[in-house]
Design a protein around this motif. Sequence first.
Motif, short mmCIF file in Angstrom:
data_model
loop_
_atom_site.label_atom_id
_atom_site.label_comp_id
_atom_site.label_asym_id
_atom_site.label_seq_id
_atom_site.Cartn_x
_atom_site.Cartn_y
_atom_site.Cartn_z
N THR A 70 -5.01 2.84 12.07
CA THR A 70 -6.00 3.88 12.37
C THR A 70 -6.89 3.43 13.52
O THR A 70 -7.15 2.24 13.69
N ARG A 112 0.21 -7.01 -4.50
CA ARG A 112 -0.25 -8.03 -3.55
C ARG A 112 -0.32 -9.37 -4.24
O ARG A 112 -0.76 -9.45 -5.39
N PHE A 114 -8.21 -1.29 10.85
CA PHE A 114 -6.86 -1.21 10.28
C PHE A 114 -5.92 -0.98 11.45
O PHE A 114 -6.25 -0.19 12.36
N GLY A 120 -11.01 2.75 2.56
CA GLY A 120 -10.80 2.55 3.99
C GLY A 120 -10.24 3.84 4.57
O GLY A 120 -9.54 4.59 3.89
N CYS A 121 -10.54 4.09 5.85
CA CYS A 121 -10.08 5.35 6.43
C CYS A 121 -10.11 5.27 7.96
O CYS A 121 -10.55 4.28 8.54
N GLY A 122 -9.65 6.33 8.59
CA GLY A 122 -9.71 6.37 10.04
C GLY A 122 -8.82 7.46 10.59
O GLY A 122 -8.15 8.18 9.83
N ALA A 133 -6.42 9.51 7.95
CA ALA A 133 -5.83 8.90 6.76
C ALA A 133 -6.92 8.15 6.02
O ALA A 133 -7.93 7.74 6.61
N PHE A 134 -6.72 8.00 4.76
CA PHE A 134 -7.66 7.20 3.95
C PHE A 134 -6.89 6.60 2.78
O PHE A 134 -5.79 7.06 2.44
N GLY A 135 -7.45 5.53 2.21
CA GLY A 135 -6.79 4.91 1.06
C GLY A 135 -7.81 4.27 0.15
O GLY A 135 -8.76 3.64 0.62
N GLU A 152 -3.59 7.21 -1.44
CA GLU A 152 -3.84 7.32 0.00
C GLU A 152 -3.68 8.78 0.40
O GLU A 152 -2.94 9.53 -0.24
N GLN A 210 -3.14 2.92 -6.11
CA GLN A 210 -3.85 3.48 -4.96
C GLN A 210 -3.64 4.98 -4.90
O GLN A 210 -2.65 5.51 -5.43
N HIS A 247 0.86 -1.18 0.00
CA HIS A 247 0.00 0.00 0.00
C HIS A 247 0.91 1.24 0.00
O HIS A 247 2.11 1.14 0.29
N SER A 265 0.67 3.57 2.08
CA SER A 265 0.81 4.07 3.46
C SER A 265 2.28 4.23 3.80
O SER A 265 2.65 5.04 4.65
#
Length: 342
Positions: free
Chosen positions: A252, A195, A249, A283-285, A306-308, A211, A209, A169, A171
């Motif tokens: 997060t 992946r 995650f 996805g986020c948090g 953060a989000f992706g 992010e 991606q 990712h 990240s």
Amino acid sequence: MQQLLDKIKAYSAEIEAAAVKSKDELEAFRIKYLGTKGLVKTIMGEMKDVAVEQKKEAGQALNQFKNFVEEKFDKLKQFEASIVKEKQDTDLSLPAPDMPLGTRHPISIVQNKIISIFNRLGFAVAQGPEIEDDWHNFTALNLPENHPARDMQDTFYLQEEPAWLLRTHTSSVQIREMEKGVLPLRIICPGRVYRNETISARAHCFFNQVEGLYIAENVSFADLKQTLYFFVQEMFGQEVKIRFRPSYFPFTEPSAEMDISCLICGGSGCNVCKKTGWVEILGCGMVHPQVLENCNIDSEKYTGFAFGMGIERIAMLKYQVKDLRLFSENDTRFLDQFVAAV
Ligand code: PHE
């Protein structure tokens, strides 16, 4: 008489091989062989030396020769005319035919659109390496060794000890940016990730991606929601709705997944949204305090979100593409459709 026949034979071979490239050469041929002082006339003149009893045979041979030369001349004349016509048909002053223009790849189109939307909110683009170490891809993101969540992302390892891997990712880019220690920080990280997944219509071993990360004082979940809401409205239209579902995650806390109302059926239920009216897009948090501390950021003073998201997924929804593999097969019949899109 035999001399005359030999002469005719030799000249026939020469004439048979003759070729012309222009009107002048055609005229030269005519003068040389068929003119008033040309070869045919000259040979005809030699008839007088032939013995009377052989005149008939010689006359036939000469006539045949004359016909042969005239036929050859006709053929050359036709050929010369065809060259002239070809030259007339080719108008060299015309502009050259159009070269087909290349088109931007749909993933690039969507990525650029995502970047431009977040640019307007003050997010700058950050980039990092695709080959990563364990720290930036996992450990700093609160995924220590043997953490079960590492299994969530099947990783391609290039080397075990020390670990070099293909980032799973982007990240990892966020960690690199946080480590620089310049705050507040507001970045998006577009890029390719890898992946180890079986390739199918819905999964691939590499994809793209974007992010995002925002770290400052007093950043809240409400900021995250509003940012993402603005994003989807710009991306998919003002009427799109969003909802958040609690998720997990390691990096997060709290974590969520965000769905948008299905663009195909408008929420009433179809195959794309599996009859639910909603499709998951990211996805986020809130950035886990441990992640901030891992990057020497004071988690008492700073908070962040953060989000992706997968660009392919956004592109599939936007263009109603049903098979992920189309994006990496380079079939121009597919790619040419995106000329004027977005
Ligand atoms: N890194 C996550 C993934 O690749 C996405 C994500 C980013 C989730 C940031 C939450 C916060 O699936």
